[in-house]
Every structure is written in structure tokens, then in C-alpha cells.
Design a protein around this motif. Structure first.
Motif, PDB file in Angstrom:
ATOM      1  N   ASP A   1       0.825  -1.202   0.000  1.00 10.38           N
ATOM      2  CA  ASP A   1       0.000   0.000   0.000  1.00 10.38           C
ATOM      3  C   ASP A   1       0.863   1.258   0.000  1.00 10.38           C
ATOM      4  O   ASP A   1       0.578   2.213  -0.704  1.00 10.38           O
ATOM      5  CB  ASP A   1      -0.922   0.019   1.220  1.00 10.38           C
ATOM      6  CG  ASP A   1      -2.041  -1.012   1.106  1.00 10.38           C
ATOM      7  OD1 ASP A   1      -2.266  -1.537   0.004  1.00 10.38           O
ATOM      8  OD2 ASP A   1      -2.676  -1.282   2.141  1.00 10.38           O
ATOM      9  N   LEU A   2       1.912   1.229   0.834  1.00  2.88           N
ATOM     10  CA  LEU A   2       2.780   2.402   0.908  1.00  2.88           C
ATOM     11  C   LEU A   2       3.490   2.654  -0.422  1.00  2.88           C
ATOM     12  O   LEU A   2       3.600   3.797  -0.872  1.00  2.88           O
ATOM     13  CB  LEU A   2       3.818   2.224   2.017  1.00  2.88           C
ATOM     14  CG  LEU A   2       3.275   2.261   3.430  1.00  2.88           C
ATOM     15  CD1 LEU A   2       4.356   1.878   4.429  1.00  2.88           C
ATOM     16  CD2 LEU A   2       2.734   3.642   3.753  1.00  2.88           C
ATOM     17  N   LEU A   3       3.965   1.595  -1.052  1.00  5.97           N
ATOM     18  CA  LEU A   3       4.666   1.756  -2.327  1.00  5.97           C
ATOM     19  C   LEU A   3       3.722   2.275  -3.407  1.00  5.97           C
ATOM     20  O   LEU A   3       4.091   3.135  -4.205  1.00  5.97           O
ATOM     21  CB  LEU A   3       5.298   0.428  -2.757  1.00  5.97           C
ATOM     22  CG  LEU A   3       6.429  -0.079  -1.872  1.00  5.97           C
ATOM     23  CD1 LEU A   3       6.882  -1.458  -2.326  1.00  5.97           C
ATOM     24  CD2 LEU A   3       7.593   0.889  -1.867  1.00  5.97           C
ATOM     25  N   ALA A   4       2.501   1.760  -3.419  1.00  8.13           N
ATOM     26  CA  ALA A   4       1.515   2.232  -4.400  1.00  8.13           C
ATOM     27  C   ALA A   4       1.195   3.699  -4.157  1.00  8.13           C
ATOM     28  O   ALA A   4       1.101   4.494  -5.097  1.00  8.13           O
ATOM     29  CB  ALA A   4       0.250   1.379  -4.317  1.00  8.13           C
ATOM     30  N   TRP A   5       1.063   4.064  -2.889  1.00  5.21           N
ATOM     31  CA  TRP A   5       0.768   5.453  -2.562  1.00  5.21           C
ATOM     32  C   TRP A   5       1.917   6.372  -2.971  1.00  5.21           C
ATOM     33  O   TRP A   5       1.704   7.443  -3.539  1.00  5.21           O
ATOM     34  CB  TRP A   5       0.481   5.591  -1.072  1.00  5.21           C
ATOM     35  CG  TRP A   5       0.289   7.014  -0.661  1.00  5.21           C
ATOM     36  CD1 TRP A   5      -0.810   7.791  -0.872  1.00  5.21           C
ATOM     37  CD2 TRP A   5       1.262   7.831  -0.030  1.00  5.21           C
ATOM     38  NE1 TRP A   5      -0.590   9.045  -0.385  1.00  5.21           N
ATOM     39  CE2 TRP A   5       0.674   9.108   0.132  1.00  5.21           C
ATOM     40  CE3 TRP A   5       2.555   7.628   0.424  1.00  5.21           C
ATOM     41  CZ2 TRP A   5       1.351  10.162   0.727  1.00  5.21           C
ATOM     42  CZ3 TRP A   5       3.219   8.669   1.027  1.00  5.21           C
ATOM     43  CH2 TRP A   5       2.629   9.920   1.170  1.00  5.21           C
ATOM     44  N   LEU A   6       3.163   5.952  -2.714  1.00  4.33           N
ATOM     45  CA  LEU A   6       4.317   6.757  -3.127  1.00  4.33           C
ATOM     46  C   LEU A   6       4.327   6.940  -4.637  1.00  4.33           C
ATOM     47  O   LEU A   6       4.594   8.031  -5.138  1.00  4.33           O
ATOM     48  CB  LEU A   6       5.627   6.104  -2.670  1.00  4.33           C
ATOM     49  CG  LEU A   6       6.040   6.357  -1.235  1.00  4.33           C
ATOM     50  CD1 LEU A   6       7.249   5.498  -0.871  1.00  4.33           C
ATOM     51  CD2 LEU A   6       6.352   7.829  -1.000  1.00  4.33           C
ATOM     52  N   ALA A   7       4.043   5.872  -5.380  1.00  4.50           N
ATOM     53  CA  ALA A   7       4.017   5.955  -6.842  1.00  4.50           C
ATOM     54  C   ALA A   7       2.950   6.945  -7.300  1.00  4.50           C
ATOM     55  O   ALA A   7       3.168   7.718  -8.246  1.00  4.50           O
ATOM     56  CB  ALA A   7       3.786   4.576  -7.446  1.00  4.50           C
ATOM     57  N   GLU A   8       1.807   6.944  -6.621  1.00  4.48           N
ATOM     58  CA  GLU A   8       0.731   7.889  -6.969  1.00  4.48           C
ATOM     59  C   GLU A   8       1.168   9.334  -6.772  1.00  4.48           C
ATOM     60  O   GLU A   8       0.740  10.221  -7.500  1.00  4.48           O
ATOM     61  CB  GLU A   8      -0.513   7.615  -6.109  1.00  4.48           C
ATOM     62  CG  GLU A   8      -1.277   6.378  -6.497  1.00  4.48           C
ATOM     63  CD  GLU A   8      -2.359   6.057  -5.476  1.00  4.48           C
ATOM     64  OE1 GLU A   8      -2.745   6.939  -4.681  1.00  4.48           O
ATOM     65  OE2 GLU A   8      -2.808   4.885  -5.467  1.00  4.48           O
ATOM     66  N   THR A   9       2.003   9.590  -5.771  1.00  2.34           N
ATOM     67  CA  THR A   9       2.460  10.953  -5.515  1.00  2.34           C
ATOM     68  C   THR A   9       3.544  11.383  -6.506  1.00  2.34           C
ATOM     69  O   THR A   9       3.948  12.540  -6.519  1.00  2.34           O
ATOM     70  CB  THR A   9       3.038  11.107  -4.093  1.00  2.34           C
ATOM     71  OG1 THR A   9       4.277  10.382  -3.999  1.00  2.34           O
ATOM     72  CG2 THR A   9       2.058  10.646  -3.038  1.00  2.34           C
ATOM     73  N   GLY A  10       4.060  10.426  -7.316  1.00  2.00           N
ATOM     74  CA  GLY A  10       5.128  10.748  -8.261  1.00  2.00           C
ATOM     75  C   GLY A  10       6.507  10.421  -7.721  1.00  2.00           C
ATOM     76  O   GLY A  10       7.520  10.645  -8.372  1.00  2.00           O
ATOM     77  N   ALA A  11       6.568   9.882  -6.495  1.00  2.00           N
ATOM     78  CA  ALA A  11       7.853   9.485  -5.921  1.00  2.00           C
ATOM     79  C   ALA A  11       8.258   8.131  -6.504  1.00  2.00           C
ATOM     80  O   ALA A  11       7.418   7.377  -6.995  1.00  2.00           O
ATOM     81  CB  ALA A  11       7.741   9.397  -4.401  1.00  2.00           C
ATOM     82  N   ARG A  12       9.557   7.824  -6.438  1.00  2.00           N
ATOM     83  CA  ARG A  12      10.056   6.555  -6.976  1.00  2.00           C
ATOM     84  C   ARG A  12      10.800   5.819  -5.876  1.00  2.00           C
ATOM     85  O   ARG A  12      11.806   6.303  -5.352  1.00  2.00           O
ATOM     86  CB  ARG A  12      10.993   6.832  -8.153  1.00  2.00           C
ATOM     87  CG  ARG A  12      11.457   5.580  -8.864  1.00  2.00           C
ATOM     88  CD  ARG A  12      12.079   5.906 -10.201  1.00  2.00           C
ATOM     89  NE  ARG A  12      13.135   6.890 -10.116  1.00  2.00           N
ATOM     90  CZ  ARG A  12      14.431   6.603 -10.181  1.00  2.00           C
ATOM     91  NH1 ARG A  12      14.828   5.360 -10.317  1.00  2.00           N
ATOM     92  NH2 ARG A  12      15.336   7.553 -10.113  1.00  2.00           N
TER      93      ARG A  12
END
Length: 196
Positions: A1-12
Motif C-alpha cells: 500500500d505504501l509503495l503504491a501510494w508513493l508511486a501515486e504521488t510521483g515518488a520513486r
């Protein structure tokens, strides 16, 4: 969930394990502080009560050798090394030093100097201006003599330099004894246990 959320924010995300999560903030955001505030808030809602993830960044740069083996440059200029490649007690000191120095060059945006560092180490090794201890491995005898001999005979383990030296020099040994040795030979593919 955290990784998906980071990806949504544009973070890698760049390194993830059971205890740590490293990511590059979205373009244009220097330190990721907004993402960290949101991430820590989201974490507090996702994790069981009393469990938290400490925030130790941001870091100006990170060098990943392989999974769970990396170095990070702190804002203070200090470098934190994690993983066996940077701390292996059985690895020769010259190789440990080289890997740490090469990582330092990559972290401080001086990767073009790694080739010169390599040439310097080759010169030191081939002109015999280094002490023997700099090229010696130090290993601990962790198995009894009989167990080692039986495992080699059964084919369940390979010959190991530290045990072959102990057999040759001591005949018998105590578990926990340490042996230092260096490898000789002219080929990079030499058999270590036969050339130590």
C-alpha cells in the motif's frame, strides 16, 4: 500500500526491505518533506498501535551495491554503510577499503575518479608497497575437524582454505580459533584452498 501510494504521488521507491523504505521525491521537490509528513501520518493509521517507522532522512545520495547492501550519504557528509560487502571480516582489508572508497566517490558525485582509485590500488598491490596483512583474509574455524573432513568426503561441502590451512598447520583445532592467510597464484581463477 505504501509503495503504491508513493508511486501515486510521483515518488520513486529505490530500496525496500522489511525495516526500511528509501525513495526519490517527485521532480522539483528537494527533500521529500511533504511526502514524509503524509507518509508518516498514513503509516500511523496503517500500523498497529505502538508501532512506528522512524524517519532518518533525507539523504543527498545513495549507492546500492545489491539488495540490502548499500551506502547513504548523510547531510552532514558522513556515510552510513549497510551490508556484508562493506563489513565482511573474512574479506581482505584492501578490498574492503577499495569498495568503501569507491562507494564514497559515487556518493559524492566523483564517479569519474573510480578508475584512478582502481589504478592506484593495482599499483600498490603489484609494486609490493603494502603490508601482508592488507591482502590477508581472517576467518574463524566454526566446525570441528571431523565434521569438516566428513562433509568434504561426502561432497556436502567444498574444500575451504581456512580449514585446509588448519589441517596442514595444526592438525586439530578448537572451534572459534581464527586463521589469517593470503591467496597466491597468477590466475584470477586459481583454486583458493590450494593456493593459500
Amino acid at each position: 500500500d505504501l509503495l503504491a501510494w508513493l508511486a501515486e504521488t510521483g515518488a520513486r521507491s529505490i530500496a525496500v526491505n522489511r525495516q526500511e523504505l528509501y525513495f526519490i521525491p517527485p521532480d522539483g521537490r528537494e527533500d521529500g518533506s511533504d511526502e514524509m509528513r503524509m507518509l508518516l501520518h498514513r503509516l500511523s493509521n496503517m500500523l498497529p498501535s505502538g508501532v512506528s517507522l522512524p524517519y532518518t532522512g533525507p539523504y543527498p545520495s545513495m549507492f546500492i551495491y545489491r539488495s540490502n547492501q548499500y551506502a547513504v550519504l548523510k547531510a552532514t557528509g558522513e556515510i552510513f554503510f549497510k551490508g556484508a560487502i562493506f563489513r565482511s571480516r573474512s574479506m581482505e582489508p584492501f578490498l574492503q577499503e577499495f569498495i568503501r572508497e569507491a562507494a564514497r566517490l559515487f556518493l559524492t558525485e566523483r564517479s569519474s575518479s573510480v578508475e584512478q582509485l582502481y589504478a592506484d590500488y593495482i599499483r600498490r598491490l603489484t609494486t609490493v608497497v603494502c603490508p601482508v596483512g592488507w591482502v590477508a583474509r581472517r576467518e574463524t574455524l566454526a566446525e570441528p575437524r571431523e565434521q569438516y573432513l566428513q562433509a568434504v568426503q561426502n561432497g556436502t561441502r567444498n574444500h575451504a582454505a581456512v580449514y585446509e590451512l588448519a589441517l596442514r598447520e595444526k592438525g586439530n583445532w578448537q572451534i572459534g580459533e581464527m586463521i589469517s592467510y593470503y591467496v597466491t597464484g597468477t590466475s584470477k581463477n586459481c583454486v583458493v584452498h590450494a593456493n593459500c
